[in-house]
Scaffold this active site. Structure first.
Site, mmCIF file in Angstrom:
data_model
loop_
_atom_site.group_PDB
_atom_site.id
_atom_site.type_symbol
_atom_site.label_atom_id
_atom_site.label_comp_id
_atom_site.label_asym_id
_atom_site.label_seq_id
_atom_site.Cartn_x
_atom_site.Cartn_y
_atom_site.Cartn_z
ATOM 1 N N TYR A 1 31.356 38.450 109.693
ATOM 2 C CA TYR A 1 30.116 37.672 109.802
ATOM 3 C C TYR A 1 30.125 36.511 108.811
ATOM 4 O O TYR A 1 29.837 35.365 109.172
ATOM 5 C CB TYR A 1 28.937 38.596 109.545
ATOM 6 C CG TYR A 1 27.573 37.956 109.617
ATOM 7 C CD1 TYR A 1 27.032 37.580 110.837
ATOM 8 C CD2 TYR A 1 26.816 37.751 108.463
ATOM 9 C CE1 TYR A 1 25.769 36.997 110.918
ATOM 10 C CE2 TYR A 1 25.559 37.181 108.527
ATOM 11 C CZ TYR A 1 25.029 36.802 109.756
ATOM 12 O OH TYR A 1 23.787 36.228 109.817
ATOM 13 N N ALA A 2 30.464 36.801 107.561
ATOM 14 C CA ALA A 2 30.462 35.773 106.532
ATOM 15 C C ALA A 2 31.480 34.682 106.848
ATOM 16 O O ALA A 2 31.208 33.486 106.660
ATOM 17 C CB ALA A 2 30.758 36.389 105.171
ATOM 18 N N ALA A 3 32.657 35.087 107.344
ATOM 19 C CA ALA A 3 33.684 34.103 107.685
ATOM 20 C C ALA A 3 33.198 33.167 108.785
ATOM 21 O O ALA A 3 33.421 31.950 108.736
ATOM 22 C CB ALA A 3 34.963 34.812 108.114
ATOM 23 N N ASN B 1 20.492 29.464 116.924
ATOM 24 C CA ASN B 1 19.946 30.605 116.197
ATOM 25 C C ASN B 1 20.652 31.913 116.531
ATOM 26 O O ASN B 1 20.733 32.815 115.701
ATOM 27 C CB ASN B 1 18.457 30.739 116.510
ATOM 28 C CG ASN B 1 17.908 32.090 116.127
ATOM 29 O OD1 ASN B 1 17.709 32.386 114.948
ATOM 30 N ND2 ASN B 1 17.675 32.941 117.118
ATOM 31 N N THR C 1 23.426 22.476 103.570
ATOM 32 C CA THR C 1 22.993 23.839 103.856
ATOM 33 C C THR C 1 21.753 24.113 103.019
ATOM 34 O O THR C 1 21.801 24.081 101.789
ATOM 35 C CB THR C 1 24.083 24.864 103.516
ATOM 36 O OG1 THR C 1 25.224 24.639 104.366
ATOM 37 C CG2 THR C 1 23.585 26.285 103.733
ATOM 38 N N ILE D 1 15.618 38.550 105.845
ATOM 39 C CA ILE D 1 14.412 38.224 106.598
ATOM 40 C C ILE D 1 13.921 39.490 107.299
ATOM 41 O O ILE D 1 14.716 40.263 107.847
ATOM 42 C CB ILE D 1 14.682 37.116 107.636
ATOM 43 C CG1 ILE D 1 15.311 35.893 106.959
ATOM 44 C CG2 ILE D 1 13.396 36.729 108.351
ATOM 45 C CD1 ILE D 1 14.461 35.253 105.875
ATOM 46 N N LYS E 1 30.105 32.357 109.491
ATOM 47 C CA LYS E 1 29.038 31.486 108.998
ATOM 48 C C LYS E 1 29.586 30.428 108.027
ATOM 49 O O LYS E 1 29.071 29.297 107.978
ATOM 50 C CB LYS E 1 27.961 32.322 108.323
ATOM 51 C CG LYS E 1 27.210 33.254 109.275
ATOM 52 C CD LYS E 1 26.455 32.507 110.346
ATOM 53 C CE LYS E 1 25.557 33.439 111.155
ATOM 54 N NZ LYS E 1 24.750 32.735 112.161
ATOM 55 N N GLY F 1 19.263 32.116 121.498
ATOM 56 C CA GLY F 1 18.770 33.381 120.950
ATOM 57 C C GLY F 1 17.276 33.391 120.760
ATOM 58 O O GLY F 1 16.763 33.832 119.718
ATOM 59 N N GLY G 1 5.112 28.231 127.301
ATOM 60 C CA GLY G 1 5.423 27.176 128.261
ATOM 61 C C GLY G 1 6.856 26.707 128.180
ATOM 62 O O GLY G 1 7.233 25.702 128.796
#
Length: 241
Positions: free
Chosen positions: A147-149, A82, A226, A180, A151, A9, A48
């Site tokens: 999403y939470a599951a 990522n 984590t 972010i 992660k 990513g 590069g």
């Protein structure tokens, strides 16, 4: 520094910041991209880095890519997963097919790519495996079920992976960002930023700096953890439950 690092990513906000930071630190970088060829080419020219197209939602393509990593003459020192996918829906109304795609990108692709790089790391007795997780994995957030599951599962897998590779000089950790300031975060209401103890959203460069630290020799004793980078938001949410 000749230690090559793979970043998935690479064309996103956080991904681009990671590629730029690692290239600036002297790492040869290989990054994957899915659809934004123009951005990928520009980033490769700027840094590069080696840019390789890969759709992490395509399981056969990921398997073939991982096998190709094993066949490369050059072993990878670092792997930063990522890339991520999300599906926002109330927990009781989740589209299972969409949730399965989220799990494929966020977790299963990571597992497959670990298979592609970890043998070279353990043979060299040094390596760094990092996954970009999410604060949502440990906090209840409306609409973040799939999403939470994914992660949270990512964190569990990394802890297990650590127990199997640590004796070979390899570390495996998760970085869990809060809010972010990237395109993925969308338009963020000012009131949300003010609700964070740091009084602002995080910067992609701050996540990249955390990645850079965990790749260093000085971070060799940080393993199976984590690391939350959220401006204090997680602590605030825990305190107000």
């Amino acid at each position: 520094m000749a230690d090559r690092v793979l970043v998935t990513g690479g064309t996103g906000g956080i991904g681009g910041a990671i590629v730029r930071r690692l290239a600036a630190d002297g790492y040869p970088v290989t990054f994957t991209w899915r659809s934004d060829e123009a951005t990928a080419r520009a980033l490769a020219e700027e840094t590069g880095a080696e840019a390789l197209r890969l759709d992490l939602a395509d399981r056969p393509a990921v398997t073939a890519f991982a096998e190709g990593l094993q066949a490369r003459d050059e072993a990878f020192y670092g792997f930063v997963h990522n890339a991520g996918a999300t599906h926002d829906a109330l927990a009781a109304t989740i589209d299972i097919e969409r949730a399965a795609e989220v799990m494929q990108v966020n977790l299963f692709a990571f597992m497959a790519l670990v298979k592609g790089v970890v043998r070279g790391m353990t043979a060299a007795r040094r390596g760094r495996i990092l996954a970009i997780g999410a604060l949502a994995a440990s906090r209840g957030i409306v609409g973040n079920g799939a999403y939470a599951a994914s992660k949270a599962a990512l964190e569990s897998y990394v802890r297990t992976l650590m127990t199997e590779v640590a004796r070979r000089g390899v570390t495996a950790n998760v970085i869990a960002p809060g809010w972010i300031d990237t395109a993925m975060a969308g338009e963020t209401p000012p009131v949300l930023a003010k609700s964070i103890p740091a009084q602002r959203l995080g910067k992609a460069t701050e996540i990249a700096a955390t990645v850079a630290f965990l790749l260093r020799d000085e971070a060799a004793y940080v393993n199976g953890t984590t690391l939350t980078v959220d401006g204090g938001l997680g602590g605030l949410l825990a305190a107000t439950k």
